[in-house]
Write a protein that holds these residues in place. Structure first.
Motif, PDB file in Angstrom:
ATOM      1  N   LYS A 128      -4.364   3.934   1.484  1.00 10.41           N
ATOM      2  CA  LYS A 128      -4.898   5.278   1.227  1.00 10.41           C
ATOM      3  C   LYS A 128      -3.938   6.341   1.732  1.00 10.41           C
ATOM      4  N   LEU A 129      -3.322   6.101   2.878  1.00  9.93           N
ATOM      5  CA  LEU A 129      -2.328   7.038   3.405  1.00  9.93           C
ATOM      6  C   LEU A 129      -1.125   7.114   2.466  1.00  9.93           C
ATOM      7  N   PHE A 140      -7.524  12.731  -1.699  1.00 10.42           N
ATOM      8  CA  PHE A 140      -7.295  13.634  -0.574  1.00 10.42           C
ATOM      9  C   PHE A 140      -8.413  13.500   0.458  1.00 10.42           C
ATOM     10  N   PHE A 141      -8.249  14.154   1.603  1.00  8.17           N
ATOM     11  CA  PHE A 141      -9.219  13.992   2.690  1.00  8.17           C
ATOM     12  C   PHE A 141     -10.643  14.335   2.264  1.00  8.17           C
ATOM     13  N   ASP A 169      -5.699  18.898   3.920  1.00  8.69           N
ATOM     14  CA  ASP A 169      -4.422  18.297   3.525  1.00  8.69           C
ATOM     15  C   ASP A 169      -3.263  19.211   3.921  1.00  8.69           C
ATOM     16  N   ASP A 204     -13.147   9.153  -1.079  1.00 13.83           N
ATOM     17  CA  ASP A 204     -12.113   8.661  -1.991  1.00 13.83           C
ATOM     18  C   ASP A 204     -12.616   8.458  -3.421  1.00 13.83           C
ATOM     19  N   GLU A 239      -6.133   6.848   7.822  1.00 12.32           N
ATOM     20  CA  GLU A 239      -6.483   5.900   6.765  1.00 12.32           C
ATOM     21  C   GLU A 239      -7.997   5.837   6.578  1.00 12.32           C
ATOM     22  N   TRP A 289      -2.130   9.080  -0.584  1.00 14.55           N
ATOM     23  CA  TRP A 289      -2.270  10.501  -0.232  1.00 14.55           C
ATOM     24  C   TRP A 289      -0.910  11.197  -0.246  1.00 14.55           C
ATOM     25  N   LEU A 293      -9.407   9.081   5.032  1.00 17.08           N
ATOM     26  CA  LEU A 293      -9.111   9.223   3.603  1.00 17.08           C
ATOM     27  C   LEU A 293     -10.066   8.399   2.731  1.00 17.08           C
TER      28      LEU A 293
END
Length: 238
Positions: A202-203, A165-166, A174, A160, A153, A206, A156
């Motif tokens: 965020k997770l 994505f990461f 990813d 952002d 989390e 994603w 990410l």
């Protein structure tokens, strides 16, 4: 963002009774298992780069492997492996880099030095993260894995502003993480009645965005089948 992929029919996995393909005939082949998260990584990048016609998918039955796979293809007897230019290479993270560098199609490695550095940092953590989660399955995974999913989390949030994505944009990071997070999400939901994205927006975002990437969607495991395998392996249930 999602590349338009070629919808493939999953052919039956080759087992101990199967004849080998015409090895080292100039055809590039990616040997995988439909259930292996490591193989799924390379399968995703093959799809994303639009290489379905350039790299033939060869599924192997890991429970009943053909003897020729170890004897003639890959002595380590693991998946994934890639037959290309007369040699066979292995190790999923190495293969992601190899396919990206040696085949046409969109790259999954950002040019921004800061993103590349952070990407390498995330990759260096992935084996510890997955090992930590797997080690809790016979104990109290919901409580004992909080730090692992909180790490994702937080990670990410780094870029952002550029995307969900990461590294902001869809990348090899990813691809490296999603096969494992996909399985963890299934297991925690089905076996422990817990949502790993709860309190982790965020997770959740994603995973939702990755589900829009056709190259990944085509590789996802069957949740019911995976849960059955998990229960037998980790919980001793028949």
């Amino acid at each position: 963002m999602a590349t338009a992929g070629v919808k493939e029919v999953r052919t039956p996995s080759l087992n101990s009774t199967s004849e080998p393909p015409s090895l080292f005939d100039g055809t590039s082949r990616l040997y995988i298992s439909y259930t292996c998260p490591y193989a799924q990584r390379v399968w995703i990048i093959r799809n994303y780069k639009g290489l379905q016609d350039k790299i033939q998918l060869v599924p192997i039955d890991l429970q009943d492997k053909p003897a020729w796979y170890k004897e003639k293809v890959y002595p380590q007897n693991k998946v994934p492996s890639l037959e290309h230019n007369g040699k066979v290479l292995g190790e999923s993270l190495d293969l992601i880099k190899y396919v990206d560098a040696n085949f046409e199609g969109p790259s999954l490695f950002p040019t921004d030095p800061a993103k590349r550095e952070f990407g390498e940092q995330l990759i260096s953590y992935i084996d510890k993260m997955t090992a930590d989660v797997y080690s809790t399955f016979k104990q109290d995974p919901v409580q004992q894995t909080c730090h692992s999913f909180d790490y994702l989390e937080d990670a990410l949030g780094k870029f952002d502003e550029d995307g969900p994505f990461f590294l902001g944009e869809f990348s090899w990071v990813d691809v490296a993480y999603i096969p494992f997070v996909e399985r963890f999400q299934i297991v925690f939901s089905e076996a422990y009645k817990h949502d790993i994205t709860a309190g982790r927006p965020k997770l959740a975002a994603w995973i939702e965005e990755l589900d829009k990437v056709d190259a990944y969607k085509q590789t996802k495991v069957n949740p019911q089948e995976f849960v059955e395998v998990f229960k037998k392996r980790f919980l001793g249930q028949q």
